[in-house]
Design a protein around this motif. Sequence first.
Motif, PDB file in Angstrom:
ATOM      1  N   ILE A 123       0.842  -1.206   0.000  1.00 54.34           N
ATOM      2  CA  ILE A 123       0.000   0.000   0.000  1.00 54.34           C
ATOM      3  C   ILE A 123       0.875   1.253   0.000  1.00 54.34           C
ATOM      4  CG2 ILE A 123      -0.359   0.459   2.470  1.00 54.34           C
ATOM      5  CD1 ILE A 123      -3.076   0.339  -0.270  1.00 54.34           C
ATOM      6  N   ASN A 124       2.052   1.177   0.657  1.00 52.77           N
ATOM      7  CA  ASN A 124       2.978   2.313   0.600  1.00 52.77           C
ATOM      8  C   ASN A 124       3.506   2.524  -0.810  1.00 52.77           C
ATOM      9  OD1 ASN A 124       2.807   3.155   3.268  1.00 52.77           O
ATOM     10  ND2 ASN A 124       4.443   1.789   3.960  1.00 52.77           N
ATOM     11  N   LYS A 125       3.731   1.421  -1.520  1.00 51.86           N
ATOM     12  CA  LYS A 125       4.181   1.523  -2.910  1.00 51.86           C
ATOM     13  C   LYS A 125       3.096   2.173  -3.771  1.00 51.86           C
ATOM     14  CE  LYS A 125       7.041   0.568  -6.321  1.00 51.86           C
ATOM     15  NZ  LYS A 125       8.359   1.212  -6.428  1.00 51.86           N
ATOM     16  N   ALA A 126       1.841   1.768  -3.551  1.00 51.70           N
ATOM     17  CA  ALA A 126       0.734   2.363  -4.301  1.00 51.70           C
ATOM     18  C   ALA A 126       0.612   3.854  -3.992  1.00 51.70           C
ATOM     19  CB  ALA A 126      -0.566   1.637  -3.966  1.00 51.70           C
ATOM     20  N   ILE A 127       0.783   4.225  -2.724  1.00 53.27           N
ATOM     21  CA  ILE A 127       0.685   5.632  -2.328  1.00 53.27           C
ATOM     22  C   ILE A 127       1.829   6.445  -2.936  1.00 53.27           C
ATOM     23  CG2 ILE A 127       0.883   7.198  -0.348  1.00 53.27           C
ATOM     24  CD1 ILE A 127      -0.706   5.060   1.255  1.00 53.27           C
ATOM     25  N   ASN A 130       0.679   7.313  -6.254  1.00 51.77           N
ATOM     26  CA  ASN A 130      -0.492   8.197  -6.322  1.00 51.77           C
ATOM     27  C   ASN A 130      -0.844   8.627  -4.902  1.00 51.77           C
ATOM     28  OD1 ASN A 130      -2.835   9.580  -6.736  1.00 51.77           O
ATOM     29  ND2 ASN A 130      -4.017   7.834  -7.521  1.00 51.77           N
ATOM     30  N   ALA A 131      -0.298   9.747  -4.483  1.00 49.19           N
ATOM     31  CA  ALA A 131      -0.473  10.220  -3.106  1.00 49.19           C
ATOM     32  C   ALA A 131      -1.830  10.872  -2.879  1.00 49.19           C
ATOM     33  CB  ALA A 131       0.636  11.210  -2.762  1.00 49.19           C
ATOM     34  N   LYS A 132      -2.673  10.927  -3.902  1.00 49.36           N
ATOM     35  CA  LYS A 132      -3.989  11.549  -3.755  1.00 49.36           C
ATOM     36  C   LYS A 132      -5.113  10.520  -3.725  1.00 49.36           C
ATOM     37  CE  LYS A 132      -2.673  15.983  -5.744  1.00 49.36           C
ATOM     38  NZ  LYS A 132      -2.977  17.028  -6.762  1.00 49.36           N
ATOM     39  N   ASN A 133      -4.756   9.253  -3.568  1.00 49.18           N
ATOM     40  CA  ASN A 133      -5.760   8.187  -3.527  1.00 49.18           C
ATOM     41  C   ASN A 133      -6.248   8.018  -2.091  1.00 49.18           C
ATOM     42  OD1 ASN A 133      -7.278   5.846  -3.613  1.00 49.18           O
ATOM     43  ND2 ASN A 133      -5.833   4.722  -4.904  1.00 49.18           N
ATOM     44  N   ALA A 134      -7.401   8.584  -1.776  1.00 47.31           N
ATOM     45  CA  ALA A 134      -7.938   8.534  -0.407  1.00 47.31           C
ATOM     46  C   ALA A 134      -8.172   7.099   0.044  1.00 47.31           C
ATOM     47  CB  ALA A 134      -9.234   9.337  -0.328  1.00 47.31           C
ATOM     48  N   ASP A 135      -8.624   6.253  -0.875  1.00 49.60           N
ATOM     49  CA  ASP A 135      -8.902   4.864  -0.506  1.00 49.60           C
ATOM     50  C   ASP A 135      -7.639   4.111  -0.108  1.00 49.60           C
ATOM     51  OD1 ASP A 135     -11.615   5.050  -0.858  1.00 49.60           O
ATOM     52  OD2 ASP A 135     -11.601   4.300  -2.909  1.00 49.60           O
ATOM     53  N   ALA A 136      -6.492   4.501  -0.682  1.00 47.68           N
ATOM     54  CA  ALA A 136      -5.241   3.847  -0.301  1.00 47.68           C
ATOM     55  C   ALA A 136      -4.919   4.135   1.165  1.00 47.68           C
ATOM     56  CB  ALA A 136      -4.110   4.305  -1.202  1.00 47.68           C
ATOM     57  N   PHE A 137      -5.116   5.371   1.583  1.00 46.72           N
ATOM     58  CA  PHE A 137      -4.877   5.707   2.994  1.00 46.72           C
ATOM     59  C   PHE A 137      -5.906   5.029   3.901  1.00 46.72           C
ATOM     60  CE2 PHE A 137      -2.624   9.256   0.946  1.00 46.72           C
ATOM     61  CZ  PHE A 137      -1.408   9.166   1.616  1.00 46.72           C
ATOM     62  N   PHE A 138      -7.141   4.898   3.401  1.00 55.02           N
ATOM     63  CA  PHE A 138      -8.145   4.186   4.200  1.00 55.02           C
ATOM     64  C   PHE A 138      -7.751   2.725   4.391  1.00 55.02           C
ATOM     65  CE2 PHE A 138     -11.875   1.426   4.383  1.00 55.02           C
ATOM     66  CZ  PHE A 138     -12.372   1.824   5.612  1.00 55.02           C
ATOM     67  N   ASN A 139      -7.304   2.085   3.313  1.00 54.30           N
ATOM     68  CA  ASN A 139      -6.870   0.691   3.438  1.00 54.30           C
ATOM     69  C   ASN A 139      -5.636   0.567   4.323  1.00 54.30           C
ATOM     70  OD1 ASN A 139      -8.966   0.026   1.805  1.00 54.30           O
ATOM     71  ND2 ASN A 139      -7.732  -0.891   0.175  1.00 54.30           N
ATOM     72  N   LYS A 140      -4.787   1.579   4.305  1.00 58.39           N
ATOM     73  CA  LYS A 140      -3.624   1.575   5.201  1.00 58.39           C
ATOM     74  C   LYS A 140      -4.100   1.592   6.656  1.00 58.39           C
ATOM     75  CE  LYS A 140       0.852   3.870   5.767  1.00 58.39           C
ATOM     76  NZ  LYS A 140       1.723   4.975   5.282  1.00 58.39           N
ATOM     77  N   ASN A 141      -5.145   2.333   6.925  1.00 60.28           N
ATOM     78  CA  ASN A 141      -5.751   2.326   8.260  1.00 60.28           C
ATOM     79  C   ASN A 141      -6.189   0.930   8.665  1.00 60.28           C
ATOM     80  OD1 ASN A 141      -8.167   2.718  10.261  1.00 60.28           O
ATOM     81  ND2 ASN A 141      -9.169   2.360   8.277  1.00 60.28           N
ATOM     82  N   LEU A 161      -8.874  11.553   5.160  1.00 56.96           N
ATOM     83  CA  LEU A 161      -9.900  12.591   5.263  1.00 56.96           C
ATOM     84  C   LEU A 161      -9.397  13.938   4.755  1.00 56.96           C
ATOM     85  CD1 LEU A 161     -11.409  11.535   8.687  1.00 56.96           C
ATOM     86  CD2 LEU A 161     -12.578  11.481   6.474  1.00 56.96           C
ATOM     87  N   SER A 162      -8.083  14.145   4.738  1.00 57.51           N
ATOM     88  CA  SER A 162      -7.558  15.383   4.163  1.00 57.51           C
ATOM     89  C   SER A 162      -7.780  15.408   2.653  1.00 57.51           C
ATOM     90  CB  SER A 162      -6.071  15.541   4.484  1.00 57.51           C
ATOM     91  OG  SER A 162      -5.289  14.600   3.756  1.00 57.51           O
ATOM     92  N   LEU A 163      -7.878  14.228   2.065  1.00 56.54           N
ATOM     93  CA  LEU A 163      -8.120  14.119   0.621  1.00 56.54           C
ATOM     94  C   LEU A 163      -9.609  14.049   0.300  1.00 56.54           C
ATOM     95  CD1 LEU A 163      -5.333  11.496  -0.107  1.00 56.54           C
ATOM     96  CD2 LEU A 163      -5.328  13.888  -0.873  1.00 56.54           C
ATOM     97  N   ARG A 164     -10.367  13.481   1.239  1.00 62.25           N
ATOM     98  CA  ARG A 164     -11.807  13.353   1.009  1.00 62.25           C
ATOM     99  C   ARG A 164     -12.521  13.447   2.353  1.00 62.25           C
ATOM    100  NH1 ARG A 164     -15.109   8.025  -1.143  1.00 62.25           N
ATOM    101  NH2 ARG A 164     -17.185   8.849  -0.662  1.00 62.25           N
ATOM    102  N   ARG A 165     -13.015  14.629   2.661  1.00 62.48           N
ATOM    103  CA  ARG A 165     -13.584  14.894   3.972  1.00 62.48           C
ATOM    104  C   ARG A 165     -14.857  14.101   4.233  1.00 62.48           C
ATOM    105  NH1 ARG A 165     -10.260  16.126   7.402  1.00 62.48           N
ATOM    106  NH2 ARG A 165     -12.033  16.593   8.752  1.00 62.48           N
ATOM    107  N   ASP A 166     -15.535  13.674   3.166  1.00 59.78           N
ATOM    108  CA  ASP A 166     -16.806  12.962   3.343  1.00 59.78           C
ATOM    109  C   ASP A 166     -16.642  11.459   3.136  1.00 59.78           C
ATOM    110  OD1 ASP A 166     -16.328  12.960   0.642  1.00 59.78           O
ATOM    111  OD2 ASP A 166     -18.407  13.380   0.072  1.00 59.78           O
ATOM    112  N   HIS A 167     -15.438  10.934   3.356  1.00 57.03           N
ATOM    113  CA  HIS A 167     -15.203   9.490   3.205  1.00 57.03           C
ATOM    114  C   HIS A 167     -15.920   8.777   4.355  1.00 57.03           C
ATOM    115  CE1 HIS A 167     -13.172   5.645   2.790  1.00 57.03           C
ATOM    116  NE2 HIS A 167     -12.511   6.079   1.717  1.00 57.03           N
ATOM    117  N   PRO A 168     -17.057   8.111   4.097  1.00 52.23           N
ATOM    118  CA  PRO A 168     -17.869   7.601   5.213  1.00 52.23           C
ATOM    119  C   PRO A 168     -17.173   6.546   6.058  1.00 52.23           C
ATOM    120  CG  PRO A 168     -18.731   6.834   3.093  1.00 52.23           C
ATOM    121  CD  PRO A 168     -17.694   7.853   2.794  1.00 52.23           C
ATOM    122  N   GLU A 169     -16.443   5.637   5.403  1.00 46.76           N
ATOM    123  CA  GLU A 169     -15.777   4.584   6.171  1.00 46.76           C
ATOM    124  C   GLU A 169     -14.645   5.142   7.034  1.00 46.76           C
ATOM    125  OE1 GLU A 169     -16.468   4.288   2.937  1.00 46.76           O
ATOM    126  OE2 GLU A 169     -17.958   2.654   2.908  1.00 46.76           O
TER     127      GLU A 169
END
Length: 382
Positions: A123-127, A130-141, A161-169
Amino acid sequence: MANLKLTKILLCNSGPLLKKIFIFSLSNERCMKWTLRLLLLLSINCGLLRSQDTVKVGSNVPEQSAEKNYNSGLAEIGKNNFQGAIELFSKCIIEKPDFESAFFNRAVAYTRLKQYPQALSDINKAISMNAKNADAFFNKNLIFFGMQLGDSQAVALDQCLSLRRDHPEALYYKGVLCFGKGDFERAIEYYSTAIGAKPDYAYAYNDRASAKKAKKDYAGAIADYEKALSIDKSMVFVYNNLGTTYRLNKNSGKAIEAYSLAIEKDPSYLIALNNRGATFFESGDYKMAETDFENLLKKDPQSSFAYNNLATLALKQKEYKKAKEMFSKSIQLDPANGPAYYNRGIASQMLHDEDGSCADWKKASELGVEGAKTLMNASCTN
């Protein structure tokens, strides 16, 4: 969330000893963190991990092969064949080393197999691509959640959430972190924001209800549990949680009704069977309580809870020899069962086995059972 871990319901003993006896419930406040973790792991398995879409196969031969393997890997994830998916994503990464989505989804597959270091690396490699992929940071969580690294989890969620404030998960998991720290007010705020972003978010309603229940807002909790069930009636654990809330609100009839619905929908859901038995016990219907605990024991012969609760029934009805035998079976299955030692000590005392009772109360005290040391001081010479 559903509260599954052991909790003690304190009930006054009608016998001559000024003591408490313990009946086990699998649903109350001490179990919140454990339950939370279990249900979140289930939610990961039910699809909260974000995978990415299939790609169009190109004309370049190595790239064409990579994209075919990638799409096949996604199909294997859909079949829960995570090892097979990893093998396919690995092939396409060899063929196309800058394939961000392959790293992303291989991380998903590694996470599902609880191979967290490999998942984190991918997931760090994916980030990094593309450092703007909010879902990648969510999966890292979710990876950090599996590794039980709460502080790192919080950082990943904030980045998401800095990339997508309304990310429900992500909002939901922020609530989970607050809940785990006992900050129920902030947890409610995050769950409410998650619901605002995703109005049919049944898990968020369930968890917000649990936070409200922790604050003793039983009416609010009941409303949220019922809302969760109106969205998804298959969430059996929510019926259990609803039953527990009614119990705490001193409505045993409604509690029994909710537990019964859970059992009706899933007869293998033994938590609700145990809790319904505990509710019958609390309401004085010992016959029905005994039936539920005996059925629990038939379905799970290794259940220390069932032995403990049947023993507690026997103790309550002054069947001291039977109580002592069954507490012993409960302890054999769960040597760290402090309340069982405590209660067996009561049974031994009533059978005039003072050495046995003192030894049990000493052990119960060592295991942190409140009141055991007081009994030792009052009844034991050494």
